[in-house]
Design an enzyme around this catalytic site. Structure first.
Site: not given
Length: 403
Positions: A173-175
């Site tokens: 999700a961060d990426s």
């Protein structure tokens, strides 16, 4: 890497200040730095970015930090101190872009909200990343990638129907949010530089970008009343699509998402007769009879090594790939030909292998110049050369614990 036309990368001349931690914000900074932007990473004088001690380490050196902080300058600064806030304003006044991924309200508490920073940098593009966004009922909740993966619908879809929902093993999700954030920064800069627009504030949550890559889930629910469920390695849209074990205990993946590809798969496994089998003649029928189809494919796999499987599918021009681990990737001829990794000399790690810069540019390619720097390694260069602070002032700031 071909350096023939390299003259600093397409973002040369762009300056970004990164006041971020862990994965999402620092990934945006890494992407900008890879393509030539001057990225100044601001870290707390005592703790630094938590990514420095996150995950695997060698001799106390965090490998996530070395990768995510590559090509950046590291300075220390206490943003909670009034004097540190004044220094930060000086930094931002020299920048085109500010990246921050603190919990919403934190920068306002430090008197560093967008309204204030825009006074010192009128054309500033301020990227604000958080778990749930800058507004809404959940805005002030702590937000991490795992929570976004859970609440976006990703975990619900990921895994097998008879097992628990499955989270990804890395910062997915961060990426994904970082990719959305990076192109949003470039959109804003285009508007400023080409359309004559002003700087602006960009609000990127972790939860919405990953929700956006999951396909037409809302449309499917609204139009058909369907909630897509976990299907393991199978697809609800096409067949055959699965992973299969070969006779030498290796794994391969098949994706036959179009009719010609399914027909070639039948040729590859020596079963051209299946093309006329009413159970498998169309994609809709293959999905309906996927259990029988997978059993036929797996039975053939049981009698062939992975190399034999690869050769048969290549000969039939069918779509199959081996399932690789990182060791396989580093030995694969295609990855090597594409120069997908680069070896960098690092003072802490020695020879260090990391992913190369992507995408590839024909005229102004990006470059991995160095891996993550020591905490505060560039204090003198940034505060002295860039901001013009004299040695006495820098010593005073250091003595006060501001830098």
């Amino acid at each position: 890497m071909n350096e023939a036309n390299h003259d600093g990368g397409p973002l040369r001349g762009l300056t970004a200040v990164e006041a971020g931690s862990m994965i999402s914000g620092p990934t945006v900074g890494r992407l900008l730095a890879d393509f030539g932007a001057t990225v100044i990473k601001v870290e707390h004088p005592e703790f630094g970015d938590h990514i420095r001690s996150f995950g695997p380490q060698k001799g106390g050196i965090g490998l996530w930090h070395k990768y995510l902080s590559r090509n950046k300058r590291s300075v220390t600064l206490d943003l909670s101190a009034e004097r540190g806030q004044a220094v930060f304003e000086d930094l931002v006044s020299e920048a085109d872009v500010l990246i921050e991924n603190f919990r919403p309200g934190t920068f306002e508490r430090w008197n560093l909200g967008y309204g204030r920073l825009r006074e010192v940098a009128p054309g500033l593009v301020m990227l604000r990343m958080s778990g749930f966004g800058q507004d809404g009922p959940y805005a002030e909740k702590p937000g991490f990638g795992t929570l976004a993966e859970a609440m976006s619908g990703f975990a619900y879809l990921n895994g097998f129907p008879d097992r628990e929902p499955l989270l990804p093993p890395t910062g997915l999700a961060d990426s994904i949010a970082a990719l959305y954030a990076t192109f949003s920064v470039m959109f804003a800069l285009y508007d400023r530089e080409v359309n004559g627009g002003s700087g602006q504030c960009i609000d990127v949550s972790l939860i919405e970008p990953i929700f956006n890559v999951l396909g037409p889930q809302p449309l499917r629910y609204q139009q058909l009343g369907e909630v897509e469920a976990r299907s393991g390695n199978r697809s609800t849209s096409s067949a055959p699509r699965n992973v299969y074990r070969t006779s030498d205990d290796r794994w391969v993946a098949i994706s036959a998402s179009a009719q010609p590809l399914a027909m070639r798969t039948f040729d590859a496994i020596g079963r051209p007769d299946l093309k006329d089998d009413p159970r498998f003649s169309t994609n809709e029928r293959r999905v309906e009879n996927v259990e029988e189809l997978d059993a036929i494919v797996q039975e053939w796999m049981d009698e062939h090594t992975r190399e034999e499987v690869l050769a048969a599918f290549d000969a039939a021009d069918a779509t199959l790939a081996p399932i690789y681990n990182v060791e396989d990737i580093l030995h694969d001829e295609h990855y090597r030909a594409r120069e997908a990794t680069v070896t960098v000399d690092d003072p802490d790690l020695g020879e260090a292998v990391v992913q190369s810069v992507v995408p590839k540019f024909s005229e102004t390619p990006g470059e991995v110049r160095h891996l993550g720097a020591d905490l505060g390694e560039h204090n003198d260069a940034v505060y002295g050369d860039l901001l013009g602070y004299d040695e006495a002032l820098r010593a005073e700031l250091e003595e006060d614990g501001v830098v």
